[in-house]
Enzyme design. Structure first.
Site, PDB file in Angstrom:
ATOM      1  N   HIS A 106      -3.119   7.863 -11.567  1.00  0.00           N
ATOM      2  CA  HIS A 106      -2.580   8.022 -12.919  1.00  0.00           C
ATOM      3  C   HIS A 106      -3.576   8.814 -13.767  1.00  0.00           C
ATOM      4  O   HIS A 106      -4.119   8.327 -14.762  1.00  0.00           O
ATOM      5  CB  HIS A 106      -2.294   6.654 -13.530  1.00  0.00           C
ATOM      6  N   GLU A 155      -4.362   4.006  -5.074  1.00  0.00           N
ATOM      7  CA  GLU A 155      -4.712   4.212  -6.487  1.00  0.00           C
ATOM      8  C   GLU A 155      -4.027   3.126  -7.294  1.00  0.00           C
ATOM      9  O   GLU A 155      -3.131   2.449  -6.795  1.00  0.00           O
ATOM     10  CB  GLU A 155      -4.252   5.599  -6.955  1.00  0.00           C
ATOM     11  N   SER A 172       3.181   6.307  -8.104  1.00  0.00           N
ATOM     12  CA  SER A 172       3.381   5.092  -8.884  1.00  0.00           C
ATOM     13  C   SER A 172       4.517   4.273  -8.259  1.00  0.00           C
ATOM     14  O   SER A 172       4.449   3.939  -7.077  1.00  0.00           O
ATOM     15  CB  SER A 172       3.650   5.459 -10.347  1.00  0.00           C
TER      16      SER A 172
END
Length: 321
Positions: free
Chosen positions: A273, A203, A104
């Site tokens: 996630h 992602e 992230s």
């Protein structure tokens, strides 16, 4: 080699201490000697302490050089620090054996490291997301064990299933990537790693497929995608359908990008996630092999003091076939 692990907070505020404490206990059960950085629970606006506090935490962890530096959570905050981070200090911690781990927002730190020093880090779990659940039965079955293997140096390959159509594909190159939004925001800055002939993994979360498509097309039009040997798409999760979509979704988005991109784009990477996530060595030379629909990404065994600068760290075999 000790199994010291330090939890630190480089980005978003930790709202409750309990999940961090639960994560610490579970990481101890995995065999780590866990310590909490002194400002890991600090708060300033939406951040885990003001910019100076979070920068000091990064440098403090690097000076201590634990075996593992695991971020508590992502969110936002590292972009504010990039121009002030002592990159050689972080690289020296890696030479001393530290594995910096997260995903992230931690993508900004990992790619900055690669851009400035060519040092390796690990795209992998976050303490709260992956170890801080209220009960043990809420933990993913795979993620903790893969993390333990990666941190001990045992993990030498990961595998997953992709769509048909890529059988026989083989590629070698530097593995790099992470969160698509964070990565794209680095384009054109000094913190952008200029990787050519690499294997790029991506992602994202809470991004509608059209927004993902726009970011991918930006990378395509900037010359990034076609400079890679393969692109691996992880999960693009938690987006909401719109009445305007009319049959447009993730599948159609991928088809649209493939139509203008010569580089093979493989889907299905267990990363993002989502509960089940692999650990991926960012900056490591890897070998990718596709056998029918099975994808293997392998790398050579790395000892704690080996460093990306050494050419002998390049991967010649995908282990674990």
């Amino acid at each position: 080699m000790t199994n010291s692990l330090t939890l630190f907070s480089p980005s978003g505020v930790v709202l409750k201490a309990a999940p961090v404490r639960r994560a610490a206990k579970r990481l101890q059960k995995l065999g780590f000697e866990v310590s909490l950085d002194e400002s890991a629970l600090a708060r300033f606006q939406r951040f885990a302490g003001d910019d100076d506090a979070r920068l000091a935490a990064l440098h403090r962890v690097a000076e201590a050089a634990p075996s593992v530096a695991l971020a508590t959570r992502g969110g936002y905050g590292l972009t504010r620090l990039l121009d002030r981070i002592d990159w050689p200090l972080l690289a020296r911690s890696i030479e001393r054996g530290t594995r910096w781990v997260g995903y992230s927002d931690v993508t900004a730190l990992q790619l900055g490291l690669l851009a400035h020093t060519k040092a390796e880090s690990w795209a992998g779990p976050l303490a709260i997301d992956d170890f801080g659940k209220e009960t043990d039965d809420q933990l993913d079955e795979i993620t903790p064990e893969v993390f333990r293997e990666a941190m001990s140096g045992e993990l030498e390959a990961v595998g997953f299933r992709t769509e048909a159509g890529f059988d026989g594909l083989e590629a070698k190159g530097v593995l790099w990537g992470g969160n698509l939004t964070v990565l794209s925001a680095l384009l054109g800055t000094p913190h952008w790693p200029k990787v050519r002939g690499g294997i790029l993994f991506l992602e994202d979360v809470n991004e509608h497929p059209y927004r993902v498509e726009r970011l991918l097309l930006q990378l395509q039009q900037a010359g990034v995608l076609q400079a890679q040997k393969a692109i691996l798409l992880g999960h693009f999760s938690d987006w909401k359908k719109s009445p305007l979509d009319r049959g447009y979704g993730l599948k159609q988005m991928v088809e649209a990008v493939r139509a203008v991109c010569v580089t093979p784009i493989l889907t299905g990477l267990p990363f993002g996630h989502v509960p089940t996530k692999l650990c991926l060595p960012v900056g490591r030379k890897v070998q990718l092999v596709v056998d029918r629909r099975d994808v293997f990404v392998g790398w050579e065994h790395s000892h704690p003091h080996e460093h990306e600068h050494h050419p002998e760290c390049g991967c010649e075999h995908a282990h674990g076939h």
